[in-house]
Design an enzyme around this catalytic site. Structure first.
Site, PDB file in Angstrom:
ATOM      1  N   ARG A   1       8.619   4.326   1.302  1.00 29.40           N
ATOM      2  CA  ARG A   1       9.477   4.798   2.406  1.00 29.40           C
ATOM      3  C   ARG A   1      10.092   6.172   2.114  1.00 29.40           C
ATOM      4  O   ARG A   1      10.609   6.808   3.036  1.00 29.40           O
ATOM      5  CB  ARG A   1      10.571   3.780   2.713  1.00 29.40           C
ATOM      6  CG  ARG A   1      10.040   2.517   3.368  1.00 29.40           C
ATOM      7  CD  ARG A   1      11.140   1.631   3.922  1.00 29.40           C
ATOM      8  NE  ARG A   1      10.630   0.585   4.791  1.00 29.40           N
ATOM      9  CZ  ARG A   1      10.405  -0.678   4.418  1.00 29.40           C
ATOM     10  NH1 ARG A   1      10.656  -1.056   3.177  1.00 29.40           N
ATOM     11  NH2 ARG A   1       9.934  -1.552   5.275  1.00 29.40           N
TER      12      ARG A   1
ATOM     13  N   ASP B   1      12.750  -4.279  -5.960  1.00 29.90           N
ATOM     14  CA  ASP B   1      13.111  -5.263  -4.930  1.00 29.90           C
ATOM     15  C   ASP B   1      13.667  -6.481  -5.664  1.00 29.90           C
ATOM     16  O   ASP B   1      13.004  -7.512  -5.783  1.00 29.90           O
ATOM     17  CB  ASP B   1      11.878  -5.615  -4.101  1.00 29.90           C
ATOM     18  CG  ASP B   1      11.321  -4.406  -3.385  1.00 29.90           C
ATOM     19  OD1 ASP B   1      11.706  -4.159  -2.246  1.00 29.90           O
ATOM     20  OD2 ASP B   1      10.509  -3.661  -3.997  1.00 29.90           O
TER      21      ASP B   1
ATOM     22  N   GLU C   1       3.483   5.733  -8.299  1.00 34.19           N
ATOM     23  CA  GLU C   1       3.470   5.404  -9.723  1.00 34.19           C
ATOM     24  C   GLU C   1       4.187   4.072 -10.026  1.00 34.19           C
ATOM     25  O   GLU C   1       3.821   3.370 -10.964  1.00 34.19           O
ATOM     26  CB  GLU C   1       4.083   6.561 -10.519  1.00 34.19           C
ATOM     27  CG  GLU C   1       4.071   6.410 -12.025  1.00 34.19           C
ATOM     28  CD  GLU C   1       2.685   6.250 -12.652  1.00 34.19           C
ATOM     29  OE1 GLU C   1       1.691   6.718 -12.064  1.00 34.19           O
ATOM     30  OE2 GLU C   1       2.602   5.627 -13.740  1.00 34.19           O
ATOM     31  N   GLY C   2       5.186   3.708  -9.208  1.00 28.13           N
ATOM     32  CA  GLY C   2       5.872   2.418  -9.409  1.00 28.13           C
ATOM     33  C   GLY C   2       4.893   1.258  -9.265  1.00 28.13           C
ATOM     34  O   GLY C   2       4.837   0.358 -10.115  1.00 28.13           O
ATOM     35  N   HIS C   3       4.090   1.291  -8.203  1.00 32.94           N
ATOM     36  CA  HIS C   3       3.081   0.243  -8.010  1.00 32.94           C
ATOM     37  C   HIS C   3       2.097   0.239  -9.189  1.00 32.94           C
ATOM     38  O   HIS C   3       1.690  -0.816  -9.677  1.00 32.94           O
ATOM     39  CB  HIS C   3       2.273   0.494  -6.739  1.00 32.94           C
ATOM     40  CG  HIS C   3       3.042   0.435  -5.455  1.00 32.94           C
ATOM     41  ND1 HIS C   3       3.236   1.535  -4.668  1.00 32.94           N
ATOM     42  CD2 HIS C   3       3.637  -0.597  -4.818  1.00 32.94           C
ATOM     43  CE1 HIS C   3       3.921   1.191  -3.576  1.00 32.94           C
ATOM     44  NE2 HIS C   3       4.186  -0.092  -3.652  1.00 32.94           N
TER      45      HIS C   3
ATOM     46  N   GLY D   1       0.797  -1.222   0.000  1.00 28.69           N
ATOM     47  CA  GLY D   1       0.000   0.000   0.000  1.00 28.69           C
ATOM     48  C   GLY D   1       0.828   1.269   0.000  1.00 28.69           C
ATOM     49  O   GLY D   1       2.031   1.254  -0.230  1.00 28.69           O
TER      50      GLY D   1
HETATM   51  P1  AMP Z   1       5.880  -2.658  -1.664  1.00 27.11           P
HETATM   52  O1  AMP Z   1       4.560  -2.002  -1.518  1.00 27.11           O
HETATM   53  O2  AMP Z   1       7.042  -1.788  -1.344  1.00 27.11           O
HETATM   54  O3  AMP Z   1       5.947  -4.011  -1.001  1.00 27.11           O
HETATM   55  O4  AMP Z   1       6.041  -2.955  -3.214  1.00 27.11           O
HETATM   56  C1  AMP Z   1       5.072  -3.714  -3.901  1.00 27.11           C
HETATM   57  C2  AMP Z   1       5.589  -4.040  -5.273  1.00 27.11           C
HETATM   58  O5  AMP Z   1       5.854  -2.820  -5.978  1.00 27.11           O
HETATM   59  C3  AMP Z   1       6.905  -4.824  -5.251  1.00 27.11           C
HETATM   60  O6  AMP Z   1       6.862  -5.811  -6.276  1.00 27.11           O
HETATM   61  C4  AMP Z   1       7.921  -3.751  -5.545  1.00 27.11           C
HETATM   62  O7  AMP Z   1       9.097  -4.250  -6.149  1.00 27.11           O
HETATM   63  C5  AMP Z   1       7.160  -2.857  -6.491  1.00 27.11           C
HETATM   64  N1  AMP Z   1       7.746  -1.513  -6.529  1.00 27.11           N
HETATM   65  C6  AMP Z   1       7.997  -0.711  -5.469  1.00 27.11           C
HETATM   66  N2  AMP Z   1       8.594   0.435  -5.872  1.00 27.11           N
HETATM   67  C7  AMP Z   1       8.726   0.340  -7.222  1.00 27.11           C
HETATM   68  C8  AMP Z   1       9.277   1.190  -8.228  1.00 27.11           C
HETATM   69  N3  AMP Z   1       9.830   2.374  -7.930  1.00 27.11           N
HETATM   70  N4  AMP Z   1       9.247   0.774  -9.511  1.00 27.11           N
HETATM   71  C9  AMP Z   1       8.710  -0.437  -9.831  1.00 27.11           C
HETATM   72  N5  AMP Z   1       8.174  -1.274  -8.926  1.00 27.11           N
HETATM   73  C10 AMP Z   1       8.188  -0.901  -7.640  1.00 27.11           C
END
Ligand code: AMP
Length: 282
Positions: free
Chosen positions: A178, A141, A26-28, A22
């Site tokens: 983060r 990741d 934009e990455g998500h 959550g």
């Molecule tokens: P998280 O919410 O941090 O557990 O991330 C969920 C998913 O989003 C994981 O597969 C991450 O690798 C991906 N993710 C997080 N940040 C990015 C980003 N900047 N670009 C691409 N994918 C991302």
């Protein structure tokens, strides 16, 4: 969730899962876009998974915005949001975990004992609860992506796994939930992560193949920016084993603290690799 998936399956739909914790950026959402290419129904999960956090880590203060996340997911065309409570995922009496092997032992695995055990366990649970055909993860990741690919093969989970390149701010900083913790000064310091990866890449392109010298340069560059280095390694992209000499499969992989906030980044740095800031959010 299980009933919803059963209905989707009965209607012949391919369900694609995007697991997240959550506070979406934009990455998500780029993962959601990629998920649409893998099937008919995109399910995003939002779950701050307690079993992947160490006792001294930021579980309690991890940023949350379920309403905002739902709006963003709706806008990007997700069919469903799965946001379970910890009690749903880990009911009383829960005691069965997935223990990954070597791929999970170095890098973040060495610095965060039990982290990938928690990640593998929750991802396997999410795969089962959503009955997904495919799932999408970020290269941000990178070790996690490799560990999950391995688990999926080893346990014959049968999910098609897609990795999506890291989405970055215009100055190169990898988007991360983060980043919300960073003060203005730390935000400036944090630029050094992607800048260091880009520096490694240009050094390699210029002919420097000496891993030890490159690692030292990376550490120096991060420290000069007032970051506290957790690790700075050059590894093989598939095995994550440290390299003696830079190969075409070499990947730079970094973790460093800006103040109390631990940030990670990685990129291919082998000869001919594309510029690190090439995947911006624009
Ligand atoms: P998280 O919410 O941090 O557990 O991330 C969920 C998913 O989003 C994981 O597969 C991450 O690798 C991906 N993710 C997080 N940040 C990015 C980003 N900047 N670009 C691409 N994918 C991302």
């Amino acid at each position: 969730m299980i009933a919803w998936s059963a209905r989707a399956q009965a209607a012949g739909k391919r369900v694609v899962l995007v697991p997240t914790m959550g506070y979406l950026h934009e990455g998500h959402l780029r993962l959601v876009d990629a998920a649409h290419e893998q099937g008919d129904c995109v399910v995003a999960s939002i779950f701050v998974n307690p079993t992947q956090f160490g006792p001294q880590e930021d579980l309690a203060r991890y940023p949350r915005d379920l309403d905002g996340d739902q709006d963003k997911l709706r806008e990007r065309g997700a069919c469903a949001v799965f946001a379970p409570t910890p009690e749903v995922i880990y009911p009383t009496g829960f005691q069965t975990f997935i223990e990954p092997g070597n791929l999970a032992s170095g890098l973040c695995g060495a610095r965060r004992p039990g982290h990938f055990r928690g990640v593998c366990t929750v991802v396997a649970l999410l795969f089962r609860l959503t009955r997904c055909h495919a799932a999408v993860f970020g290269e941000k990741d990178y070790q996690q992506l490799q560990v999950i690919r391995r688990m999926n093969r080893d346990l014959h989970l049968g999910v098609t796994i897609t990795g999506v390149p890291t989405v970055r701010e215009p100055d190169g900083l990898a988007l991360s939930s983060r980043n919300a913790y960073l003060t203005a000064d730390e935000r400036i310091q944090a630029r050094a992560l992607s800048a260091t990866l880009e520096h490694l890449r240009t050094e390699v392109t210029a002919g420097n193949r000496n891993v030890e010298a490159l690692r030292q340069r990376a550490r120096n560059q991060l420290e000069k920016a007032s970051l506290r280095v957790d690790y700075a390694e050059i590894v093989d992209a598939s095995t994550l084993a440290p390299l003696d000499e830079v190969t075409p499969e070499a990947r730079g992989i970094l973790a460093a603290f800006a103040g109390r906030t631990r940030l990670i980044d990685n990129a291919p740095i082998g000869p001919g690799s594309p510029p690190v800031a090439g995947t911006s959010r624009a």
